[in-house]
Enzyme design. Structure first.
Site, short mmCIF file in Angstrom:
data_model
loop_
_atom_site.label_atom_id
_atom_site.label_comp_id
_atom_site.label_asym_id
_atom_site.label_seq_id
_atom_site.Cartn_x
_atom_site.Cartn_y
_atom_site.Cartn_z
N VAL A 1 0.84 -1.16 -0.01
CA VAL A 1 -0.10 -0.02 0.13
C VAL A 1 0.80 1.26 0.00
O VAL A 1 0.71 2.29 -0.77
CB VAL A 1 -1.01 -0.07 1.34
CG1 VAL A 1 -1.80 1.42 1.40
CG2 VAL A 1 -1.90 -1.00 1.24
N ASN B 1 -14.87 -5.64 1.46
CA ASN B 1 -14.01 -6.62 1.43
C ASN B 1 -15.06 -7.80 1.84
O ASN B 1 -14.83 -9.27 1.13
CB ASN B 1 -12.73 -7.03 2.36
CG ASN B 1 -11.61 -5.95 1.25
OD1 ASN B 1 -11.82 -5.77 0.13
ND2 ASN B 1 -10.54 -5.82 2.05
N LEU C 1 -17.82 -13.03 -9.63
CA LEU C 1 -18.91 -13.88 -9.79
C LEU C 1 -18.21 -15.12 -10.55
O LEU C 1 -19.00 -15.75 -11.53
CB LEU C 1 -20.31 -13.69 -10.37
CG LEU C 1 -21.05 -12.96 -9.25
CD1 LEU C 1 -22.58 -12.61 -10.10
CD2 LEU C 1 -21.54 -13.54 -8.18
N CYS D 1 -6.11 -9.50 1.88
CA CYS D 1 -7.20 -8.67 2.51
C CYS D 1 -8.25 -9.62 2.87
O CYS D 1 -8.70 -9.53 4.05
CB CYS D 1 -7.63 -8.01 1.30
SG CYS D 1 -6.46 -6.52 1.06
N LYS E 1 -8.13 -12.13 5.94
CA LYS E 1 -7.80 -11.30 7.22
C LYS E 1 -9.04 -10.37 7.77
O LYS E 1 -9.55 -10.07 8.77
CB LYS E 1 -6.45 -10.43 6.90
CG LYS E 1 -6.34 -9.30 8.30
CD LYS E 1 -4.83 -8.88 7.81
CE LYS E 1 -4.94 -7.77 6.62
NZ LYS E 1 -5.46 -6.53 7.11
#
Length: 432
Positions: free
Chosen positions: A11, A211, A253, A263, A266
């Site tokens: 990041v 998320n 999908l 991500c 977690k």
């Protein structure tokens, strides 16, 4: 503007480099001296398409600097971004915020004039308030403003996501700070990004909620794929049919292996922990986590069925081992469970990944890294397409595989079952 990125992980590095490319003066800080020296020499610690070129360009133009001196970097900057890691605590579901709070203490010791302090790391609700408490022990509140500005960068697509974000979330009630940050992000807003100003708590929760919802979509379509295999229906028809509904949308999908990466695994656990903390039972997300944890076992059972439980001495090839394409990230990848399990059953495993050999598999004597696709697949009894790299979409299996009785298990559905049937190749996919 003068910006400081604390932490040169995924990041911090991507965000810092891209902000410098927009014309800002950016210092990327990290306590890892070797990483900083490597960055100064143009050696990038992560695999991200296009990042190396941007680092070279902006470092050469002196808009981007790398430093291990945190105090000096804070003093030279007006806006401080906290971009350190927040891994899941050992033996628990909550985020480990040690690095975030340690950085907050350092910031408190280094402020001499007004600073905007932004949490870019993914942190649980109320973390911003804790950061404010820590810093206010050292300096008056009038000398700083705390902001939550979550990132939504996809690995492999991070640079594009920075320049063309769906939304920019700014969690602050400070009017002057909001005005400054709207100006900072103005080049992206002018390109169509939606700028949303919320409270700090709302911004923190938006990241986890996003998320968790995407993880739910992946798990939902994977469970439907299980049903499709039982009732002779193609899951891709279902994905298209429901994805065209604008209320649902087609993204996320695609049936496949369990979700992984830095991500989803977690963040779904942390939002569950937040619900428990505030006495709210998030049953849907709990079910998502449980279903995803069972997914890899289901994929293994399918491998056993394809090989009729005769695993010993079988040559199995994995094409791709990262959790997704266009990244070298192995975190929570299905391959980390599948390869050891097959190795213990006596299989001989070759694997190829465009990002190179992985230390995770070096301890297994019967697991070998191949330098190219042809070498990896040539003696295979079973080829498992684990990751959807473009490199794997145009392979001439009939020409390159010497064993004419081989099978393919396509965990990403990147090939046509009908074409494979025409080629007389034993082909197995997901939800088909």
């Amino acid at each position: 503007m003068k910006l400081c990125m604390i932490g040169t992980g995924y990041v911090g590095l991507v965000t810092g480099v891209c902000f410098s490319d927009l014309g800002n003066d950016v210092i990327c800080v990290d306590r890892d001296l070797s990483k900083i020296e490597n960055l100064k020499n143009g050696i990038i610690p992560i695999y991200e398409p296009g990042l190396e070129e941007l680092v070279h360009k902006n470092y050469k133009n002196n808009r981007l600097k790398f430093s291990s001196n945190l105090k000096d970097s804070i003093l030279k900057s007006d806006i401080i971004f906290i971009c350190v890691g927040t891994p899941t605590k050992k033996n628990g579901n909550n985020a480990d915020l040690k690095q975030v709070y340690n950085v907050a203490k350092e910031i408190g010791r280094s402020i001499k004039k007004f600073k905007i302090i932004i949490t870019k790391s993914t942190v649980p609700v109320t973390t911003g308030e804790e950061i404010e408490k820590i810093i206010s022990k050292k300096v008056p509140k009038k000398l700083f403003s705390i902001v939550s500005n979550p990132e939504f960068l996809r690995e492999g697509e991070a640079i594009r996501d920075f320049y063309k974000p769906d939304r920019i979330i700014i969690g602050t009630n400070h009017k002057k700070t909001n005005s400054v940050l709207k100006n900072l992000y103005s080049p992206l807003i002018s390109r169509g990004a939606k700028y949303v100003n919320t409270s700090i708590r709302a911004a923190e929760l938006i990241k986890y909620a996003s998320n968790a919802f995407l993880a739910t979509k992946i798990t939902f379509i994977n469970e439907l794929a299980n049903l499709c295999e039982k009732i002779d229906v193609n899951i891709e028809d279902i994905s298209i049919g429901i994805g065209l509904d604008k209320r649902i949308g087609s993204r996320f999908l695609r049936a496949g292996p369990a979700y992984g990466g830095s991500c989803f695994p977690k963040d779904t656990k942390v939002i569950i922990n937040t619900g428990d903390k505030f006495k709210t039972n998030l049953t849907v997300i709990k079910s998502v986590i449980k279903s995803n944890e069972n997914r890899t076992s289901l994929m293994l059972r399918k491998v056993f069925d394809i090989l009729k439980n005769k695993i010993k001495n079988k040559n199995i090839c994995f094409l791709g081992v990262t959790f997704k394409a266009n990244t070298d990230d192995m975190r929570d990848s299905s391959s980390l469970s599948m390869i050891p399990a097959l190795s213990k059953k006596g299989a001989k495993i070759n694997y190829f990944d465009p990002t190179g050999e992985k230390s995770d598999f070096k301890k297994f004597k019967n697991v070998i890294f191949s330098n190219n696709i042809k070498e990896a697949i040539k003696n295979s009894d079973l080829i498992i397409i684990h990751t959807e790299w473009n490199d794997f979409k145009t392979i001439n299996f009939r020409k390159d595989v010497k064993n004419k009785k081989f099978s393919i298990f396509d965990m990403r559905n990147i090939y046509s079952a009908n074409k494979m049937k025409d080629l007389k190749i034993k082909y197995f996919s997901i939800g088909n």
